[in-house]
Design an enzyme around this catalytic site. Structure first.
Site, PDB file in Angstrom:
ATOM      1  N   LYS A 169      17.783  24.094 108.251  1.00 16.36           N
ATOM      2  CA  LYS A 169      17.215  23.894 109.590  1.00 16.36           C
ATOM      3  C   LYS A 169      16.781  25.219 110.223  1.00 16.36           C
ATOM      4  O   LYS A 169      15.685  25.328 110.756  1.00 16.36           O
ATOM      5  CB  LYS A 169      18.238  23.217 110.536  1.00 16.36           C
ATOM      6  CG  LYS A 169      18.690  21.855 110.104  1.00 16.36           C
ATOM      7  CD  LYS A 169      19.539  21.174 111.183  1.00 16.36           C
ATOM      8  CE  LYS A 169      20.842  21.893 111.503  1.00 16.36           C
ATOM      9  NZ  LYS A 169      21.797  21.999 110.407  1.00 16.36           N
ATOM     10  N   ARG A 223      33.068  21.605 108.130  1.00 16.35           N
ATOM     11  CA  ARG A 223      31.793  21.374 108.816  1.00 16.35           C
ATOM     12  C   ARG A 223      31.028  20.205 108.183  1.00 16.35           C
ATOM     13  O   ARG A 223      30.396  19.430 108.877  1.00 16.35           O
ATOM     14  CB  ARG A 223      30.949  22.654 108.791  1.00 16.35           C
ATOM     15  CG  ARG A 223      31.515  23.717 109.733  1.00 16.35           C
ATOM     16  CD  ARG A 223      30.977  25.089 109.429  1.00 16.35           C
ATOM     17  NE  ARG A 223      29.562  25.200 109.641  1.00 16.35           N
ATOM     18  CZ  ARG A 223      28.779  26.035 108.973  1.00 16.35           C
ATOM     19  NH1 ARG A 223      29.284  26.818 108.036  1.00 16.35           N
ATOM     20  NH2 ARG A 223      27.499  26.090 109.245  1.00 16.35           N
ATOM     21  N   ARG A 278      24.675  32.213 101.749  1.00 18.91           N
ATOM     22  CA  ARG A 278      23.843  32.565 102.905  1.00 18.91           C
ATOM     23  C   ARG A 278      24.303  33.899 103.503  1.00 18.91           C
ATOM     24  O   ARG A 278      25.489  34.163 103.628  1.00 18.91           O
ATOM     25  CB  ARG A 278      23.972  31.471 103.962  1.00 18.91           C
ATOM     26  CG  ARG A 278      23.266  31.794 105.265  1.00 18.91           C
ATOM     27  CD  ARG A 278      22.977  30.585 106.078  1.00 18.91           C
ATOM     28  NE  ARG A 278      24.157  30.056 106.764  1.00 18.91           N
ATOM     29  CZ  ARG A 278      24.112  28.992 107.560  1.00 18.91           C
ATOM     30  NH1 ARG A 278      22.979  28.348 107.742  1.00 18.91           N
ATOM     31  NH2 ARG A 278      25.196  28.563 108.143  1.00 18.91           N
ATOM     32  N   ARG A 335      24.427  16.630 118.000  1.00 18.32           N
ATOM     33  CA  ARG A 335      25.283  16.506 116.820  1.00 18.32           C
ATOM     34  C   ARG A 335      26.180  15.279 116.913  1.00 18.32           C
ATOM     35  O   ARG A 335      26.932  15.014 115.984  1.00 18.32           O
ATOM     36  CB  ARG A 335      26.166  17.752 116.717  1.00 18.32           C
ATOM     37  CG  ARG A 335      25.720  18.740 115.646  1.00 18.32           C
ATOM     38  CD  ARG A 335      26.701  19.880 115.689  1.00 18.32           C
ATOM     39  NE  ARG A 335      26.734  20.686 114.510  1.00 18.32           N
ATOM     40  CZ  ARG A 335      26.046  21.795 114.316  1.00 18.32           C
ATOM     41  NH1 ARG A 335      25.179  22.204 115.215  1.00 18.32           N
ATOM     42  NH2 ARG A 335      26.215  22.497 113.209  1.00 18.32           N
ATOM     43  N   ARG A 359      28.375  34.688 107.909  1.00 16.25           N
ATOM     44  CA  ARG A 359      28.937  34.056 109.100  1.00 16.25           C
ATOM     45  C   ARG A 359      30.377  33.701 108.831  1.00 16.25           C
ATOM     46  O   ARG A 359      30.723  33.250 107.754  1.00 16.25           O
ATOM     47  CB  ARG A 359      28.144  32.782 109.425  1.00 16.25           C
ATOM     48  CG  ARG A 359      26.999  33.023 110.364  1.00 16.25           C
ATOM     49  CD  ARG A 359      26.111  31.849 110.488  1.00 16.25           C
ATOM     50  NE  ARG A 359      26.804  30.606 110.828  1.00 16.25           N
ATOM     51  CZ  ARG A 359      26.177  29.477 111.161  1.00 16.25           C
ATOM     52  NH1 ARG A 359      24.858  29.457 111.199  1.00 16.25           N
ATOM     53  NH2 ARG A 359      26.845  28.383 111.446  1.00 16.25           N
TER      54      ARG A 359
HETATM   55  P1  AMP Z   1      25.234  25.889 113.542  1.00 15.74           P
HETATM   56  O1  AMP Z   1      24.725  27.275 113.672  1.00 15.74           O
HETATM   57  O2  AMP Z   1      24.258  24.846 114.020  1.00 15.74           O
HETATM   58  O3  AMP Z   1      25.744  25.587 112.157  1.00 15.74           O
HETATM   59  O4  AMP Z   1      26.498  25.762 114.551  1.00 15.74           O
HETATM   60  C1  AMP Z   1      27.648  26.562 114.372  1.00 15.74           C
HETATM   61  C2  AMP Z   1      28.812  25.960 115.113  1.00 15.74           C
HETATM   62  O5  AMP Z   1      28.530  25.888 116.522  1.00 15.74           O
HETATM   63  C3  AMP Z   1      29.170  24.526 114.731  1.00 15.74           C
HETATM   64  O6  AMP Z   1      29.981  24.460 113.568  1.00 15.74           O
HETATM   65  C4  AMP Z   1      29.920  24.066 115.988  1.00 15.74           C
HETATM   66  O7  AMP Z   1      31.217  24.619 116.058  1.00 15.74           O
HETATM   67  C5  AMP Z   1      29.103  24.720 117.106  1.00 15.74           C
HETATM   68  N1  AMP Z   1      27.993  23.839 117.528  1.00 15.74           N
HETATM   69  C6  AMP Z   1      26.664  24.057 117.353  1.00 15.74           C
HETATM   70  N2  AMP Z   1      25.930  23.062 117.875  1.00 15.74           N
HETATM   71  C7  AMP Z   1      26.812  22.176 118.397  1.00 15.74           C
HETATM   72  C8  AMP Z   1      26.669  20.927 119.060  1.00 15.74           C
HETATM   73  N3  AMP Z   1      25.467  20.376 119.272  1.00 15.74           N
HETATM   74  N4  AMP Z   1      27.816  20.286 119.463  1.00 15.74           N
HETATM   75  C9  AMP Z   1      29.019  20.835 119.259  1.00 15.74           C
HETATM   76  N5  AMP Z   1      29.231  21.992 118.619  1.00 15.74           N
HETATM   77  C10 AMP Z   1      28.130  22.678 118.179  1.00 15.74           C
END
Ligand code: AMP
Length: 217
Positions: A13, A171, A127, A88, A160
């Site tokens: 994404k 996740r 990554r 999400r 990360r």
């Molecule tokens: P990402 O970079 O999209 O993989 O997001 C990293 C982390 O941020 C996720 O594993 C969640 O802990 C938090 N996070 C990101 N977007 C959301 C969301 N829409 N709702 C809840 N937690 C989120």
């Protein structure tokens, strides 16, 4: 054009969103990036969300919706936006629909990047990201020109914290339980398109352009 990119962690994404924001001239809004930025600034929000992000759990809906609503109300989102990592949960999707309808707007398209769990695990573990500019690399199929250094600004690439094996599993579980139901939600709204995320980066981009070009103004 208002767009959501859906997909498991590791489905590409973020990489695709970088390209899409250039092609369509709309801001890439990533809740994960907003949270990581707040955590690094040690802000109030950062302190409230850091444990969830670190452990691979979800930040509570109420706080997430509050933060995204504030971001989407900014002037650069007036002509459209590209959401990555939000919504999400079904509750977040409902809140987003409510927020948009208040401003007499609606979602144009939801693109779901489909990827097997094994492929997602492989991608997440290889990554790497530049801490300075946020550019994403993958040691397996999109390595930097010089090992360990960002092509754009020479930043020392890092992993990360939530891309460690135990957190990756968590996740993906969270994705299957809470985010996967959004596929049915958006299919029901008639705006879902699916794209095979297991192809090379360029092929995936082309497939997404095919879906989104028709919304270009
Ligand atoms: P990402 O970079 O999209 O993989 O997001 C990293 C982390 O941020 C996720 O594993 C969640 O802990 C938090 N996070 C990101 N977007 C959301 C969301 N829409 N709702 C809840 N937690 C989120």
């Amino acid at each position: 054009m208002n767009v959501v990119l859906l997909g498991a962690p590791g489905s590409g994404k973020g990489t695709q969103a970088e390209r899409l924001q250039k092609r369509y001239g709309i801001p890439h809004v990533s809740t994960g990036a907003i949270f990581r930025d707040e955590i690094s600034k040690k802000s109030d929000v950062g302190l409230r969300v850091q444990e969830y992000v670190k452990s691979g759990g979800l930040v509570p809906d109420e706080l997430t919706v509050e933060i995204i609503s504030r971001r989407l109300a900014q002037s650069d989102c007036a002509a459209g936006f590209l959401l990555d990592g939000f919504p999400r949960t079904v509750a977040q999707a409902e809140a987003l629909d409510g927020f948009l309808s208040k401003g007499k707007k609606e979602m144009d398209a939801v693109v779901s990047l489909e990827l097997s769990e094994a492929a997602a695990v492989k991608r997440l573990s290889s990554r790497r990201q530049c801490p300075k500019c946020g550019k994403i690399y993958n040691l397996a199929f999109q390595p930097p020109k010089q090992e360990g250094l960002c092509d754009a600004d020479g930043g020392a690439l890092g992993q990360r914290e939530d891309d460690k094996p135990e957190t990756i599993r968590k996740r993906l579980m969270v994705f299957n339980d809470l985010t996967q139901p959004l596929i049915a939600y958006y299919r029901g709204e008639g705006i879902l398109s699916t794209v095979n995320g297991d192809e090379g980066v360029d092929a995936v981009s082309r497939a997404i352009y095919e879906v989104l070009d028709r919304f270009k103004k």
